[in-house]
Design a protein around this motif. Sequence first.
Motif, mmCIF file in Angstrom:
data_model
loop_
_atom_site.group_PDB
_atom_site.id
_atom_site.type_symbol
_atom_site.label_atom_id
_atom_site.label_comp_id
_atom_site.label_asym_id
_atom_site.label_seq_id
_atom_site.Cartn_x
_atom_site.Cartn_y
_atom_site.Cartn_z
ATOM 1 N N ILE A 79 0.873 -1.081 0.124
ATOM 2 C CA ILE A 79 0.035 -0.007 0.145
ATOM 3 C C ILE A 79 0.905 1.111 0.079
ATOM 4 N N ALA A 80 1.986 1.336 0.821
ATOM 5 C CA ALA A 80 2.918 2.213 0.569
ATOM 6 C C ALA A 80 3.595 2.664 -0.522
ATOM 7 N N SER A 81 4.035 1.442 -1.053
ATOM 8 C CA SER A 81 4.573 1.636 -2.466
ATOM 9 C C SER A 81 3.723 2.094 -3.436
ATOM 10 N N VAL A 82 2.605 1.874 -3.527
ATOM 11 C CA VAL A 82 1.426 2.289 -4.524
ATOM 12 C C VAL A 82 1.134 3.641 -4.114
ATOM 13 N N PHE A 83 1.225 3.947 -3.141
ATOM 14 C CA PHE A 83 0.822 5.476 -2.702
ATOM 15 C C PHE A 83 2.139 6.392 -3.193
ATOM 16 N N ILE A 84 3.231 5.769 -3.034
ATOM 17 C CA ILE A 84 4.226 6.894 -3.447
ATOM 18 C C ILE A 84 4.445 6.596 -4.772
ATOM 19 N N LEU A 85 4.235 5.476 -5.627
ATOM 20 C CA LEU A 85 4.378 5.477 -6.957
ATOM 21 C C LEU A 85 3.251 6.317 -7.670
ATOM 22 N N LEU A 86 2.382 6.421 -7.263
ATOM 23 C CA LEU A 86 0.957 7.246 -7.900
ATOM 24 C C LEU A 86 1.332 8.601 -7.614
ATOM 25 N N GLY A 87 1.869 9.159 -6.346
ATOM 26 C CA GLY A 87 2.018 10.316 -6.036
ATOM 27 C C GLY A 87 3.228 10.944 -7.029
ATOM 28 N N ALA A 88 4.294 10.043 -7.356
ATOM 29 C CA ALA A 88 5.551 10.355 -7.998
ATOM 30 C C ALA A 88 4.796 10.555 -9.517
ATOM 31 N N LEU A 89 4.040 9.682 -9.831
ATOM 32 C CA LEU A 89 3.494 9.753 -11.313
ATOM 33 C C LEU A 89 2.585 11.088 -11.310
ATOM 34 N N LEU A 90 1.817 11.419 -10.410
ATOM 35 C CA LEU A 90 1.259 12.898 -10.521
ATOM 36 C C LEU A 90 2.183 14.019 -10.347
ATOM 37 N N ALA A 91 3.105 13.927 -9.621
ATOM 38 C CA ALA A 91 4.075 14.912 -9.802
ATOM 39 C C ALA A 91 4.822 15.155 -11.103
ATOM 40 N N PHE A 92 5.170 13.775 -11.623
ATOM 41 C CA PHE A 92 5.931 13.781 -13.118
ATOM 42 C C PHE A 92 4.788 14.564 -13.978
ATOM 43 N N THR A 93 3.500 14.218 -13.956
ATOM 44 C CA THR A 93 2.392 14.667 -14.884
ATOM 45 C C THR A 93 2.663 16.190 -14.732
ATOM 46 N N ALA A 94 2.488 16.846 -13.480
ATOM 47 C CA ALA A 94 2.749 18.286 -13.290
ATOM 48 C C ALA A 94 3.739 18.928 -13.851
ATOM 49 N N ALA A 95 4.841 18.020 -13.788
ATOM 50 C CA ALA A 95 5.969 18.616 -14.374
ATOM 51 C C ALA A 95 6.135 18.723 -15.695
ATOM 52 N N VAL A 96 5.538 17.640 -16.595
ATOM 53 C CA VAL A 96 5.285 17.727 -18.078
ATOM 54 C C VAL A 96 4.167 18.936 -18.362
ATOM 55 N N GLY A 97 3.131 19.036 -17.373
ATOM 56 C CA GLY A 97 2.286 19.978 -17.900
ATOM 57 C C GLY A 97 2.954 21.580 -17.721
ATOM 58 N N ILE A 98 3.743 21.617 -16.775
ATOM 59 C CA ILE A 98 4.386 23.127 -16.521
ATOM 60 C C ILE A 98 5.348 23.463 -17.928
ATOM 61 N N VAL A 99 5.803 22.486 -18.524
ATOM 62 C CA VAL A 99 6.900 22.416 -19.538
ATOM 63 C C VAL A 99 6.022 22.439 -20.999
ATOM 64 N N ARG A 100 4.925 21.668 -20.983
ATOM 65 C CA ARG A 100 4.126 21.985 -22.311
ATOM 66 C C ARG A 100 3.000 22.970 -22.472
ATOM 67 N N PHE A 101 2.473 23.341 -21.435
ATOM 68 C CA PHE A 101 1.297 24.365 -21.442
ATOM 69 C C PHE A 101 1.807 25.529 -22.241
ATOM 70 N N PRO A 102 0.766 26.475 -22.882
ATOM 71 C CA PRO A 102 1.412 27.794 -23.722
ATOM 72 C C PRO A 102 1.480 28.766 -22.860
ATOM 73 N N ASP A 103 0.427 28.920 -21.536
ATOM 74 C CA ASP A 103 0.435 30.128 -21.034
ATOM 75 C C ASP A 103 0.663 30.146 -19.496
ATOM 76 N N THR A 104 0.704 31.158 -18.736
ATOM 77 C CA THR A 104 0.978 31.094 -17.555
ATOM 78 C C THR A 104 -0.206 30.476 -16.650
ATOM 79 N N LEU A 105 -1.574 30.889 -16.970
ATOM 80 C CA LEU A 105 -2.707 30.309 -16.268
ATOM 81 C C LEU A 105 -2.740 28.965 -16.491
#
Length: 113
Positions: free
Chosen positions: A8-34
């Motif tokens: 359970i701890a491993s699943v939470f950590i991996l899912l959290g890391a995946l969400l943080a990774f998608t946030a980082a990709v979104g910051i790089v890929r999205f076109p404007d500040t908002l």
Amino acid sequence: MSTVAQVIASVFILLGALLAFTAAVGIVRFPDTLSRMHAATKPQVVGLIMVLIGAVISLRGNVDIWMLVLVGIFTLVTAPVIAHTVGRVAYREQRGRDGLLIVNEMEPNESDQ
């Protein structure tokens, strides 16, 4: 620690890391500040909370759990304030895409003058 708690701890950590990774990709890929602001706050905070939950499950019975709880509370309190401030600055400097805002509530009305 039991094997079920480790999984359970491993699943939470991996899912959290995946969400943080998608946030980082979104910051790089999205076109404007908002749009970047949205990617920087919502999935990043949820990802961090999930990683902290996984760490709390993993550190069950340790004194350091309270420090992790404080980190989570601090993040939940400060992330919306930072996002709001960045959004207001982006609006004032007109960093958004044209046509993004349908209703502009910050524009002065005729009744305000």
